[in-house]
Design an enzyme around this catalytic site. Structure first.
Site, PDB file in Angstrom:
ATOM      1  CG  ASP A 565      25.449 -12.907  22.617  1.00 34.33           C
ATOM      2  OD1 ASP A 565      24.438 -13.298  23.225  1.00 34.33           O
ATOM      3  OD2 ASP A 565      25.488 -11.845  21.960  1.00 34.33           O
ATOM      4  CD  GLU A 618      21.825 -16.155  22.502  1.00 35.02           C
ATOM      5  OE1 GLU A 618      20.774 -15.630  22.881  1.00 35.02           O
ATOM      6  OE2 GLU A 618      22.694 -15.531  21.879  1.00 35.02           O
TER       7      GLU A 618
END
Length: 896
Positions: A565, A618
């Site tokens: 993330d 990401e």
């Protein structure tokens, strides 16, 4: 502690045996003097009684009362002396046992002592110590007296040779006492436990609130002297520290028998400490944290924590009523690691570390390496050992056969607590694998996995990096879920968050009183968007903590991939910061060089240690080389970050912007659907319709679409068909597979009731789910859709410029050149005889997917018969076919 004067009680410098002998001698002398006095006293009392007046009788009564009080006091004094004699007797038993095992050896001649002797703790010796060294007359007198005396147990004086030359006191000096009491002792094992000293073995224990402490060694028992403030000690005339002994600790009426935690060697070796210091311990979880183990033949739990700035660390938990005073940990050299092996402590115990900060204040912290936690909002760490027996050997053996970017890879993203609210890991294991397998997804992406404070979140503020969230069960329960998914042929990805951590005062923030896991510079530490703290990627121990964490999930839990993330927030020093709020790197640039090095190390380590896994970034910017190998430098001068795949955030934003437009306006945004092919091969991409797109007012996927309910569903289906055919892997968040209209809710999860046959519009939602199942089935069976995802020769435009028609058509090709033709009509009208150029070596094309089919809820403009090419060239191709394009639909055709 203030020494008592000779008139107030026994001399604390005397041994228990000396005090016992003196008590008996005084009692014998008093008895001899009392006999004649008692006979004369009886006669005098009789004469006085006969001559008493009433007034005299009253005085006599008062005298009797005084006598009763005096006798009561005398009884208490006798009881006190009896206790002293009991302690002396226990010591004598020890001496007798030792004498039986080995006859005392003749003491070697001693060299003259210097003027100042020292105790075992290093303090200047008192008079008793000098006497022991032969410098005080008192020492000679005591030795002479002891030589002609028998012990309390009746053993000859020769059996207590050690008492003939009194040893230094074993009571802790004031400095050590104060450091233990204040929780700032770096080496409690050096003063507590058993230590060989001149004259025997010194036993010391620190047990606050204990009534007494007794040493048990085989058949020998010796009660330690109470030195006050929870300290107990004794010098026993043993020739060596016993290999094993136990303590009997009395608390009120309760007696606890236990091993002494301070008799054990460190559980961590030099190699562990060296690797930790170098930041290269790839199995850090095996060195730090709580590990149930057998150490020196004794079962217990090893506790270890990295806290280099701490003045002291103590262990608190359910096993000591959360009072860490009696469990100080030792510092292992300059490693910053504190360690303690606690015998008898096992699985299920709650614990935290009580850390004394540099300023002297204390903080109670959860274990950064805890493998299990309490269920939030409780925050304690839990001692854990895994007992799960894996059954996924077949899956692991074949998962490395083909790299992810060259394999079918369609992902169902699941928020575990809300997929079926109320289900545990084990209950999910009975439902989730079957559901995902039925729909044909190759992988699931699970979130949130690591422990976090707020259950209604995605879990991106992690407080337990090594612990699966306890909300759904134990770590072994989570392993069971992963195991069942593997046995169903489904890979498991998890969201992993190394970018930042929350400021909770029981977790990582200023863990040992100073910035430790976060940078010291607040401009680099504070994350401006989320109110969290960023990791200090430049500190090798912090990098080690995170790299080992990535390996941990893959090795211990058999995770097949990590979706990392917020990578963009790690890569740029000026991320969400204004000028003046950030500090450039050493070259004056905005790149976070430490974060780059960390990501490269993490990816290289994971791919080396765990074949078959994939890491997914990401990353929302145009950073060069996210999925390039770490040793290959790009135009920017950086080596690649080493990820296996990257989320294509650009494609997601562009394509959704196009789909939200009314069809009549889409021709003005046609480039939104084609621009992705300009950079499609710059990275290895995943096309994500993720959780981020269905919350906070963004609306669910079907609700983003324009038009009435029928048109919304048609757009939804056409978009999914286009997405599955586009180069790149697919990811779809739960609920979007059956066109849920509402945004995601952490409270009730997907609206499963929409699929209930009793609901009037259930067929509409079931039709979308049936389409997803068929898309996955054809996708997995068609190598053209995944085998050449990262190679330009796997894609060819047929019609990329038909903006007026809202039509997009392209070919996908496998390694052998076998094609699949995808055609999307994003207008609400049927287009008859729509000509498309095709290769001339395909004799016929067969429709394999049509999102407008009636079974999906469409208008059923389909073509069941094969279509043959015509010799007329079109779109730069030597042949062409004429199709009837359904409204708001995507059609796939393969060679018949």
């Amino acid at each position: 502690m203030t020494p008592r004067t000779p008139s107030s009680g026994p001399d604390p410098k005397q041994t228990a045996e000396d005090r016992s002998a003196q008590d008996r001698s005084a009692q014998e002398t008093a008895a001899k003097q009392t006999v004649p006095r008692q006979a004369g006293a009886k006669k005098a009392a009789a004469a006085k009684k006969a001559a008493k007046t009433p007034a005299q009788k009253a005085v006599a009564k008062k005298a009797v009362a005084k006598k009763v009080v005096a006798e009561t006091a005398a009884k208490k004094a006798v009881a006190k002396k009896a206790a002293a004699r009991q302690a002396a007797a226990e010591t004598a038993i020890v001496k007798k046992a030792v004498a039986k095992k080995a006859a005392p050896k003749k003491a070697p001649a001693r060299t003259p002592a210097k003027n100042t002797t020292k105790t075992t703790a290093g303090a200047p010796a008192t008079g008793a110590a000098k006497a022991a060294a032969g410098k005080a007359p008192a020492g000679k007198a005591v030795a002479k007296k002891a030589a002609g005396r028998r012990t309390a147990a009746g053993a000859p004086a020769a059996e207590a040779v050690a008492a003939a030359v009194p040893a230094p006191p074993v009571v802790l000096d004031a400095a050590d006492r104060e450091r233990l009491l204040s929780g700032t002792h770096h080496d409690p094992h050096s003063v507590l436990g058993a230590h060989a000293v001149p004259g025997g073995v010194a036993f010391r224990a620190f047990r606050p609130y204990a009534r007494s402490v007794t040493v048990v060694c085989g058949e020998v028992r010796a009660r330690l002297r109470d030195d006050g403030q929870g300290f107990f000690s004794a010098l026993l005339p043993l020739q060596a520290v016993p290999d094993g002994y136990r303590l009997l600790v009395a608390y009120g009426e309760t007696v606890v028998e236990t091993e002494d935690a301070y008799r054990f060697l460190p559980t961590l070796g030099e190699l562990d400490l060296h690797l930790i210091g170098e930041g290269r311990h790839e199995e850090l979880w095996r060195a730090l944290g709580a590990e149930p183990t057998t150490h020196q033949g004794v079962t217990g739990t090893r506790f270890a924590v990295w806290a280099p700035n701490a003045r002291g660390v103590r262990l608190a938990g359910t096993f000591n009523h959360w009072d860490g005073a009696a469990y100080p940990m030792r510092s292992l050299g300059g490693s910053g690691v504190w360690e303690l092996f606690v015998p008898g402590i096992g699985e299920g115990e709650l614990y935290k570390f009580e850390i004394t900060r540099p300023d002297g204040s204390r903080t109670l912290r959860a274990d950064p390496m805890a493998r299990r936690t309490e269920t939030p909002p409780n925050t304690s760490s839990v001692v854990h050992a895994s007992h799960h027996e894996w059954g996924d050997a077949e899956w692991l053996a074949r998962r490395a056969e083909r790299p992810a970017h060259e394999a079918p890879f369609s992902v169902y993203e699941v928020h575990l607590p809300s997929w079926r609210p109320g289900l545990t890991y084990r209950e999910l294991a009975e439902q989730l694998p079957a559901y995902v397998k039925d729909l044909g997804f190759t992988h699931v992406e699970l979130m949130p996995v690591a422990e976090h404070p707020f259950g209604g979140s995605w879990g991106y503020q992690v407080t337990g990096f090594y612990a699966p969230t306890a909300r759904l069960g134990t770590p072994d329960d989570f392993k069971y879920l992963v195991d069942r998914l593997h046995q169903a042929g489904i890979g498991v990805l998890m969201d992993w968050v190394p970018a930042h951590f929350p400021r909770d005062d029981w977790a990582l923030a200023e863990f040992d009183g100073r910035p430790l896991y976060e940078p010291a510079d607040p401009r680099r530490a504070a994350h401006p968007d989320w109110g969290t703290l960023e990791f200090d990627f430049g500190r090798r121990e912090v990098r080690n903590f995170l790299v080992a964490n990535a390996v941990y999930w893959c090795e211990e839990f058999h995770i097949d991939g990590l979706r990392v993330d917020a990578v963009a927030s790690m890569l740029y020093l000026d991320y969400s910061r204004e000028p003046g709020q950030w500090v450039p790197n050493e070259h004056g640039g905005r790149e976070n060089l430490d974060a780059v090095a960390f990501l490269q190390e993490m990816n290289a380590t994971v791919y080396r240690r765990v074949p078959g896994v994939v890491t997914i970034a990401e990353e929302s910017t145009a950073w060069d080389g996210v999925t390039r190998a770490t040793h290959h430098k790009g135009p920017s001068g950086f080596g690649g970050l080493g990820f296996g795949l990257k989320w294509n955030m650009g494609w997601m934003h562009d394509s959704l912007r196009y789909m939200t437009k009314e069809p009549v306006h889409r021709k003005y945004h046609h480039h939104d659907m084609t621009f992705s092919m300009v950079y499609a091969y710059s990275e290895n991409y995943v096309l994500p319709i993720s959780h981020d797109e269905v919350v906070h007012g963004k609306r669910s996927l079907v609700s983003k679409m324009p038009g009435d309910w029928w048109q919304q569903r048609a757009n939804h289906r056409a978009y999914l068909g286009f997405m599955w055919a586009h180069p790149g892997k697919q990811l779809l968040f739960m609920g979007q597979e059956f066109a849920q209209g509402a945004e995601w809710s952490e409270a009730h999860g997907p609206d499963w009731w929409l699929l209930d046959p009793a609901y009037g519009a259930a067929a509409d939602h079931r039709g979308v789910r049936d389409l997803v199942r068929d898309l996955n089935a054809v996708y997995r069976a068609t190598p053209a859709l995944w085998e050449r995802d990262i190679h330009p020769d796997g894609f060819q435009w047929i019609a990329g410029d038909a903006a007026e028609d809202n039509v997009l058509a392209f070919l996908r090709l496998d390694a052998e050149g076998a094609p699949l033709l995808s055609v999307s009509n994003f207008s609400p009208v049927v287009r008859h005889d729509y000509r498309l150029g095709v290769p001339d070596d395909i004799p016929a094309w067969h429709e394999v997917v049509n999102t407008d089919a009636a079974r999906y809820g469409g208008s059923d403009v389909t073509r069941p018969d094969p279509v043959k090419p015509e010799a007329q060239g079109w779109h730069g191709r030597p042949a062409s076919i004429r199709l009837t394009l359904p409204p708001l639909a995507t059609v796939w055709l393969r060679p018949a």
